[in-house]
Every structure is written in structure tokens, then in C-alpha cells.
Design a protein around this motif. Structure first.
Motif, short mmCIF file in Angstrom:
data_model
loop_
_atom_site.label_atom_id
_atom_site.label_comp_id
_atom_site.label_asym_id
_atom_site.label_seq_id
_atom_site.Cartn_x
_atom_site.Cartn_y
_atom_site.Cartn_z
N ALA A 1 0.81 -1.22 0.00
CA ALA A 1 0.00 0.00 0.00
C ALA A 1 0.85 1.27 0.00
N GLY A 2 2.17 1.11 0.08
CA GLY A 2 3.06 2.26 0.06
C GLY A 2 3.18 2.98 1.38
N LEU A 3 2.76 2.36 2.47
CA LEU A 3 2.77 3.04 3.76
C LEU A 3 4.15 3.06 4.41
N THR A 4 5.07 2.26 3.90
CA THR A 4 6.44 2.33 4.41
C THR A 4 7.22 3.41 3.66
N SER A 5 7.19 3.36 2.35
CA SER A 5 7.90 4.37 1.56
C SER A 5 7.28 5.75 1.73
N ALA A 6 5.98 5.83 2.10
CA ALA A 6 5.31 7.12 2.26
C ALA A 6 5.89 7.95 3.39
N VAL A 7 6.62 7.30 4.31
CA VAL A 7 7.17 8.03 5.45
C VAL A 7 8.12 9.13 5.00
N GLU A 8 8.80 8.93 3.88
CA GLU A 8 9.66 9.98 3.34
C GLU A 8 8.88 11.23 3.03
N GLU A 9 7.62 11.08 2.63
CA GLU A 9 6.80 12.21 2.22
C GLU A 9 6.03 12.81 3.40
N VAL A 10 5.51 11.98 4.28
CA VAL A 10 4.65 12.50 5.36
C VAL A 10 5.45 12.95 6.57
N LEU B 1 16.89 2.98 0.29
CA LEU B 1 15.50 3.40 0.47
C LEU B 1 14.50 2.58 -0.34
N PRO B 2 14.77 2.23 -1.58
CA PRO B 2 13.78 1.40 -2.30
C PRO B 2 13.55 0.05 -1.63
N ALA B 3 14.61 -0.58 -1.16
CA ALA B 3 14.46 -1.88 -0.51
C ALA B 3 13.72 -1.77 0.82
N LEU B 4 14.01 -0.71 1.58
CA LEU B 4 13.30 -0.51 2.84
C LEU B 4 11.83 -0.17 2.59
N GLY B 5 11.57 0.62 1.57
CA GLY B 5 10.20 1.00 1.27
C GLY B 5 9.35 -0.15 0.78
N SER B 6 9.95 -1.08 0.07
CA SER B 6 9.19 -2.21 -0.47
C SER B 6 9.04 -3.36 0.52
N GLY B 7 9.77 -3.29 1.63
CA GLY B 7 9.74 -4.37 2.61
C GLY B 7 10.75 -5.46 2.33
N GLU B 8 11.48 -5.33 1.22
CA GLU B 8 12.53 -6.31 0.93
C GLU B 8 13.60 -6.29 2.01
N ALA B 9 13.88 -5.09 2.53
CA ALA B 9 14.82 -4.92 3.64
C ALA B 9 14.04 -4.47 4.87
N VAL B 10 14.48 -4.92 6.03
CA VAL B 10 13.87 -4.55 7.31
C VAL B 10 14.98 -4.04 8.22
N ALA B 11 14.74 -2.89 8.83
CA ALA B 11 15.76 -2.28 9.69
C ALA B 11 15.33 -2.28 11.14
N THR B 12 16.31 -2.25 12.01
CA THR B 12 16.07 -2.02 13.43
C THR B 12 17.29 -1.28 13.98
N GLY B 13 17.26 -0.98 15.28
CA GLY B 13 18.35 -0.23 15.87
C GLY B 13 18.77 -0.80 17.21
N ALA B 14 20.06 -0.80 17.47
CA ALA B 14 20.59 -1.28 18.75
C ALA B 14 20.61 -0.12 19.74
N PHE B 15 19.43 0.41 20.03
CA PHE B 15 19.26 1.51 20.97
C PHE B 15 18.41 1.02 22.13
N TYR C 1 7.20 -2.25 11.70
CA TYR C 1 6.98 -0.96 11.04
C TYR C 1 7.73 0.17 11.75
N ALA C 2 7.55 0.28 13.06
CA ALA C 2 8.20 1.36 13.80
C ALA C 2 9.71 1.29 13.68
N ALA C 3 10.28 0.09 13.83
CA ALA C 3 11.73 -0.06 13.77
C ALA C 3 12.28 0.26 12.39
N THR C 4 11.63 -0.24 11.33
CA THR C 4 12.11 0.01 9.98
C THR C 4 12.08 1.48 9.63
N CYS C 5 11.02 2.17 10.07
CA CYS C 5 10.91 3.60 9.76
C CYS C 5 11.85 4.45 10.62
#
Length: 344
Positions: A47-56, A101-115, A77-81
Motif C-alpha cells: 500500500a506504500g505506507l512504508t515508503s510514504a514516510v519519506e513524504e509524510v 531506500l527502495p528496498a526498505l520502502g518495499s519491505g525487501e529490507a527490514v531495519a532495526t536499531g541497537a538503541f 513498522y516502527a523499527a524500519t521507519c
């Protein structure tokens, strides 16, 4: 600040709410165990809700995470964004943005943080990292981990790189967490010396928005239950004690929401926001605990049922409290930051 979302932000939040309402059902969440819901994650990215974060922007992300929190939907979702899309978009080089960014937006890549890392990792001049983080949310799903070193530089590490070891761990909430151990693992630098504080402030704000949704969902369930459950011939919601407890929970939820909105708006506008992000995190931690406890308590005996949907909100709220940092830690950091400003 302007509390009204833009048309794009409102549309994205409405779409997310519909997807979560349709797919993040109690039955599906129970079946997911401690992992993520692959079908739901695919629906969000399609639905584009991951890549949309760049815009919103961050404020838009806070609105989207509120919707996730209302249903405690098990997706990274929270971690990837917070640790992928926003940091790469804001601090990445043109090459990093084009590649990641394309891979993260499409869900092909998933990110998290060691925080929070608490100076757990060291880095060599060649970009080799060593250290351990005992519990990283969504690590079992992640392809990339954002890691801060002892000098507060930020590094992106691939989870399939040599020198990277992960092991599943169980946390209060079923966040597919894992223990991250790096032994001379190769990493790429992300951003300059100011990136760490900016990313941490944005992440704290984002997770505060998630907590606002968790609390709103818990309170909504409590209101529904007490409005339909009768005692002595009348709904529980007509009892003064119930009304006061629900009112307090509502005010706490609104405090989390408004402080998260303010911090997100300031960050989007390029205004100083570290104090505001810490304030939002403090409200999310302290008030969030009160709200999810109230939600469970207002369910009476049903609140003690570990299989009841409200218990998920309780677990998420407590996990977010632990993840954001306890109130005294956040207040100590906020006080030090204010003191630094006064001394300057």
C-alpha cells in the motif's frame, strides 16, 4: 504548532487504520506468536505506507504508529521507519539513499536499531564493530541494524555479514527480539557527528507515538467493556470510580499524544527538539504504564486472562516503558540537557 495533519498525512493514517482493522485481528495476532505477521507486513508495504514516510515526515509517522499501536499489530513498522527510512533519508549519502531506500520502502529490507546502546559497541577506523546488545527489537526479522558506537557515530550493519551473530530472546511484548553480538563486523558509516542525537530524538518521538496508540486501544477496550458489562442492574461505566479511572487514563493518553505531536512537528520543521523528544518519551513511559494498568484493571477479572486482547496492550505498554527508559533516567537526561542550555 499546527495540530492539523496534512491531507497526505490524514489519508495515510486512514489507510493504515483500515489495513490494521482488517488484518490485525486478535486471532491472527495470537497465531503469529512472537514473530511478525508476514501477510500484514506485505499489505502495508504494498500500500506504500512504508515508503510514504519519506513524504509524510515524522509527524505523519507518529500518526501511522498510533494506528499500529491501537491494534498492537506485529510488524516491524516502527523499527524500519525509525532506524531505517528516516535516518537514511536524512543522513545518508546519495548512494546510500539510492541503494537502501527502495528496498526498505518495499519491505525487501527490514531495519532495526541497537538503541539504547549505552556505549556497548566500539568501532575501528576501518569500520569494524565489536560489542553486544542484549535485546534488539525485531532483530529476528531485520536485514540491517543501525548501531551507535561509543563515540556516538552511527553505523549500518547487515545481519548476514561476517562477524554478526544473533540469538532469539523473549521480551515482555512479542517483538521478535534478539541478542546482537558483533565481532569485528563490517559496517558502513551513516551521517556525520550530529546524526546520533537527531536519530535518537526522532526514534523516541516515533515510539512515543506508538505508545499513544497502544494506550488509546487499551482505553477503547475498557470503555467498551465497562459500557456493556452490568453489575447490580447497571453498566459498570456508571460507577464514579470507573469513570474517574477512565478519565485519568484518557488525560494521560492525550498527554502522550500531544507531546509526541509537538516533538515530531518541531523535528519536521528543523527546530531544536531534543528536550521535546525527551518530554514525549517521559510521558510515554510514565503515563503509558498507568494507562495500560488502568485498562487491565477496568476489565476486572477478565483483565487477568492472559488470552484476552487487552492483555496485549498491557504487555506492549510495559515493553515500551522499558524500551524508552524509565522515568527517572529520562528526567535525569532532560535535566542535564536543560542545564547545558542554561550554562551556554
Amino acid at each position: 504548532m499546527d495540530f492539523h495533519p496534512s491531507e497526505e498525512q490524514a489519508a495515510a493514517a486512514a489507510l493504515a487504520a483500515r489495513i490494521y482493522r482488517d488484518l490485525a485481528t486478535h486471532e491472527r495476532l495470537a497465531a503469529a506468536g512472537t514473530g511478525s505477521d508476514a501477510e500484514l507486513w506485505k499489505a502495508l508495504t504494498a500500500a506504500g505506507l512504508t515508503s510514504a514516510v519519506e513524504e509524510v515526515g515524522l509527524l505523519g509517522l507518529v500518526l501511522l504508529l498510533e494506528e499500529q499501536g491501537r491494534t498492537t499489530a506485529q510488524v516491524p513498522y516502527a523499527a524500519t521507519c525509525a532506524y531505517g527510512i528516516l535516518p537514511v533519508a536524512a543522513h545518508g549519502s546519495p548512494e546510500q539513499r539510492a541503494r537502501l531506500l527502495p528496498a526498505l520502502g518495499s519491505g525487501e529490507a527490514v531495519a532495526t536499531g541497537a538503541f539504547p546502546a549505552r556505549r556497548a559497541f566500539t568501532a575501528t577506523p576501518e569500520g569494524r564493530l565489536t560489542g553486544t546488545a542484549p535485546a534488539v527489537p525485531w532483530l529476528r526479522e531485520a536485514t540491517h541494524v543501525l548501531v551507535p558506537d561509543r563515540d556516538r557515530a552511527l553505523w549500518l550493519v547487515r545481519t548476514d555479514a561476517p562477524g554478526v551473530a544473533t540469538r532469539p530472546v523473549e521480551t515482555t511484548a512479542p517483538w521478535s527480539a534478539g541478542r546482537l553480538t558483533l565481532t569485528g563486523a563490517p559496517a558502513e558509516r551513516l551521517g556525520g557527528p550530529d546524526a546520533h542525537d537527531a536519530v535518537l530524538a526522532a526514534a523516541r518521538t516515533a515510539f512515543a507515538g506508538l505508545q499513544a496508540g497502544v494506550c488509546a486501544g487499551s482505553l477503547a477496550r475498557a470503555v467498551e467493556y465497562t459500557s456493556t458489562r452490568e453489575q447490580f442492574g447497571r453498566p459498570l461505566s456508571t460507577n464514579q470510580g470507573v469513570m474517574l479511572r477512565a478519565a485519568d487514563a484518557y488525560m494521560d493518553t492525550e498527554a502522550i499524544r500531544v507531546t509526541a505531536y509537538e516533538a515530531a512537528w518541531r523535528i519536521d520543521e528543523g527546530l531544536p527538539a531534543r528536550e521535546h523528544a525527551l518530554t514525549a518519551a517521559w510521558w510515554a513511559s510514565e503515563a503509558g504504564k498507568r494507562v495500560v494498568h488502568a485498562g487491565q484493571h477496568l476489565h476486572g477479572g477478565m483483565g487477568a486472562d492472559l488470552d484476552h486482547p487487552v492483555h496485549r496492550h498491557f504487555l506492549w505498554g510495559r515493553q515500551l516503558d522499558a524500551y524508552l527508559g524509565c522515568g527517572s533516567e529520562l528526567l535525569s537526561e532532560l535535566g542535564a540537557l536543560i542545564s547545558e542550555g542554561e550554562d551556554a
